[in-house]
Enzyme design. Structure first.
Site, PDB file in Angstrom:
ATOM      1  N   ILE A  46     -26.580  18.648 -62.288  1.00 18.50           N
ATOM      2  CA  ILE A  46     -27.158  18.129 -63.533  1.00 18.50           C
ATOM      3  C   ILE A  46     -27.949  19.235 -64.234  1.00 18.50           C
ATOM      4  O   ILE A  46     -28.768  19.919 -63.609  1.00 18.50           O
ATOM      5  CB  ILE A  46     -28.058  16.922 -63.248  1.00 18.50           C
ATOM      6  CG1 ILE A  46     -27.234  15.779 -62.651  1.00 18.50           C
ATOM      7  CG2 ILE A  46     -28.755  16.450 -64.523  1.00 18.50           C
ATOM      8  CD1 ILE A  46     -28.036  14.546 -62.316  1.00 18.50           C
TER       9      ILE A  46
ATOM     10  N   GLU B   4     -29.780  17.271 -56.991  1.00 19.84           N
ATOM     11  CA  GLU B   4     -29.035  16.821 -58.164  1.00 19.84           C
ATOM     12  C   GLU B   4     -27.595  17.328 -58.161  1.00 19.84           C
ATOM     13  O   GLU B   4     -26.925  17.333 -59.195  1.00 19.84           O
ATOM     14  CB  GLU B   4     -29.739  17.284 -59.446  1.00 19.84           C
ATOM     15  CG  GLU B   4     -29.786  18.790 -59.650  1.00 19.84           C
ATOM     16  CD  GLU B   4     -31.006  19.430 -59.005  1.00 19.84           C
ATOM     17  OE1 GLU B   4     -31.367  20.542 -59.418  1.00 19.84           O
ATOM     18  OE2 GLU B   4     -31.589  18.824 -58.093  1.00 19.84           O
TER      19      GLU B   4
END
Length: 507
Positions: free
Chosen positions: A386, A428
């Protein structure tokens, strides 16, 4: 005599071209090169002359037509070996005046293309592994058909009968295999149903039995059977783990019950002794005639009563402690059962996003890698991270960061294909496993996921936040290790970050 090198011969050839004032054409250069080097080069393939020969060759009968087709194809391919085969075929037919005056040959079976014969042979080979190995007659018939199909000069007249016989046997074998499959599946369904009924009080095991029944419901595929095997192994492992804990709890309960019975026995024994002593004291009191005789008896009764009260208090405390231990053991059993349910849900999945965890990813990769190598199909990995995730955490809080991870996982599950697997690799970072997918298609899959994220905004404290990611894709090559493929995908993802984020790059 010193043997000249090719470079020396070439220089001398160029020199002689100039000395003899010859035009520097390929033919003149080749002739002088052969003369100086003392070699004889093969001339160019005589296409034109051979085509004229082909026009003169007979092509009336089916066999002659096949040989003429073979001859023409050899000329187009410039293959001396194929030409030799075609001419050998004509020689066996007999050419010239004797052949012309001979009796017309019997009509031969139509020639079949070599490609058709080879594809039919491959079809037979592909079917055989799915058939029972103990059917010797079937495999013998298939071996005869393969030998006839791959014979240098196949007997096309006998092939239809051989193929028909093999097809007849295959039909019976296929029906038998289908019946065996149906019976096995029905037996599995009964076993799983019985497990669910026997474990009606165990929510986890009952749910797993239902999942096994669904996994064993037709139509089946190799992927579903692999998943069924994984689920079954998990059930067996959890069953053994739960059984061991249950046996421990039962043993503790047995020990506590034995202690309880022992305490009751001691209390009963003490009560009996006290009763006998009180009876004796009562008789002595009845026979006493003076205060001096009564006083010792009263003192004995008081001492016995005091001892009995003390013993009762001790036994009461022990029984109370035993009751507390029993309650604690029951609570521990309930806690272990709850842990078992949670362990079942989280054994292979990330508790936050519901995606596969590292263990689940390892198992999925091993399974898909084995299938890809077995079927010779491509397998791709996508590593995505991300973009600017730290800013989301810093600006909106860690709870919003967790919600953002969950949002991406939910959008990914809706956007990815049925055969793709999503796993949380750490923090992430996510990994997408894409079986039977070419690298360019894998890139398109992740780009489609990026477009879906732009359509579904993430709300953090009622504020719209656009989540993007950078990704790298790698395809497993040959006998490459899975860790190497992940490393290449990670490197490609890093390059995507460096190139401006929110993009997918192929590693």
């Amino acid at each position: 005599m010193h043997e000249r090198s090719p470079s020396e011969i070439a220089r001398e050839t160029l020199k002689q071209l100039a000395v003899r004032k010859l035009t520097p054409t390929p033919e003149n250069y080749q002739a002088l090169y052969d003369e100086i080097g003392g070699t004889l080069s093969s001339g160019p393939f005589p296409d034109a002359a051979l085509r004229r020969i082909a026009q003169a060759l007979p092509g009336q009968t089916p066999v002659q037509k096949r040989l003429l087709t073979q001859f023409s194809a050899a000329v187009e391919q410039r293959s001396w070996s194929e030409l030799q085969r075609a001419l050998h075929g004509y020689a066996q037919l007999g050419l010239g005046a004797a052949a012309a005056d001979a009796e017309p040959p019997e009509p031969a079976a139509p020639a079949l293309p070599a490609e058709w014969l080879e594809q039919t042979a491959r079809l037979v080979e592909y079917i055989l592994p799915a058939l029972p190995a103990d059917d010797a007659r079937l495999h013998e018939s298939a071996a005869q058909v393969l030998q006839a199909l791959r014979h240098p000069t196949p007997d096309t007249a006998a092939l239809p009968a051989m193929l028909g016989n093999l097809a007849f046997r295959l039909s019976f074998a296929a029906e038998e295999q289908a019946a065996v499959q149906r019976t096995l599946l029905a037996s599995l369904q009964l076993v799983f149903q019985n497990i669910g009924e026997l474990s009606s009080d165990d929510r986890w095991l009952r749910g797993q039995a239902e999942a096994l029944r669904e996994a064993a419901t037709p139509p089946l595929s190799l992927r579903r059977l692999d998943e069924l095997q994984v689920r079954l192994k998990d059930v067996i492992f959890k069953q053994s783990e739960a059984k061991a804990r249950q046996l421990d709890a039962q043993e503790q309960m047995k020990q506590m019950l034995a202690s309880f019975i022992e305490r009751l026995s001691q209390m009963s024994e003490n009560s009996g002794i006290y009763h006998d002593m009180v009876e004796g004291c009562a008789q002595r009191l009845g026979a006493a005639t003076s205060l001096e005789e009564i006083a010792p008896v009263l003192q004995e009764v008081i001492a016995a009563t005091r001892a009995m009260a003390l013993d009762s208090r001790v036994h009461r405390d022990e029984l109370q402690a035993l009751q507390e231990r029993t309650t604690a053991t029951q609570a521990e059993i309930a806690r272990l059962q709850q842990e078992l349910v949670q362990a079942s849900a989280q054994a292979r999945h990330d508790p936050l996003t519901g995606a596969l965890n590292r263990k689940g990813l390892d198992e999925a990769m091993e399974r898909e890698l084995a299938r890809a190598r077995r079927a010779s199909t491509p397998l791709c990995l996508g590593m995505l991270d991300i973009d600017n995730f730290k800013k989301i955490n810093d600006h909106h809080g860690h709870d919003s960061g967790d919600a953002a991870l969950l949002h991406l996982a939910n959008v990914a599950r809706a956007a990815l294909r049925a055969q793709d697997s999503l796993a949380r690799y750490g923090g992430e970072e996510f990994v997408v496993l894409m079986p039977d997918t070419a690298p360019t298609v894998a890139v398109e899959v992740l780009q489609r996921l990026q477009r879906e994220l732009t359509k579904h905004f993430f709300l953090a404290n009622n504020e719209k936040v656009l989540i993007t990611f950078s990704a790298g894709v790698s395809a497993l090559a040959g006998e490459e290790d899975l860790a190497d493929a992940l490393r290449r995908a990670d490197q490609a993802m890093y390059l995507a970050k460096r190139a401006g984020k929110n993009r997918v790059m192929l590693g």
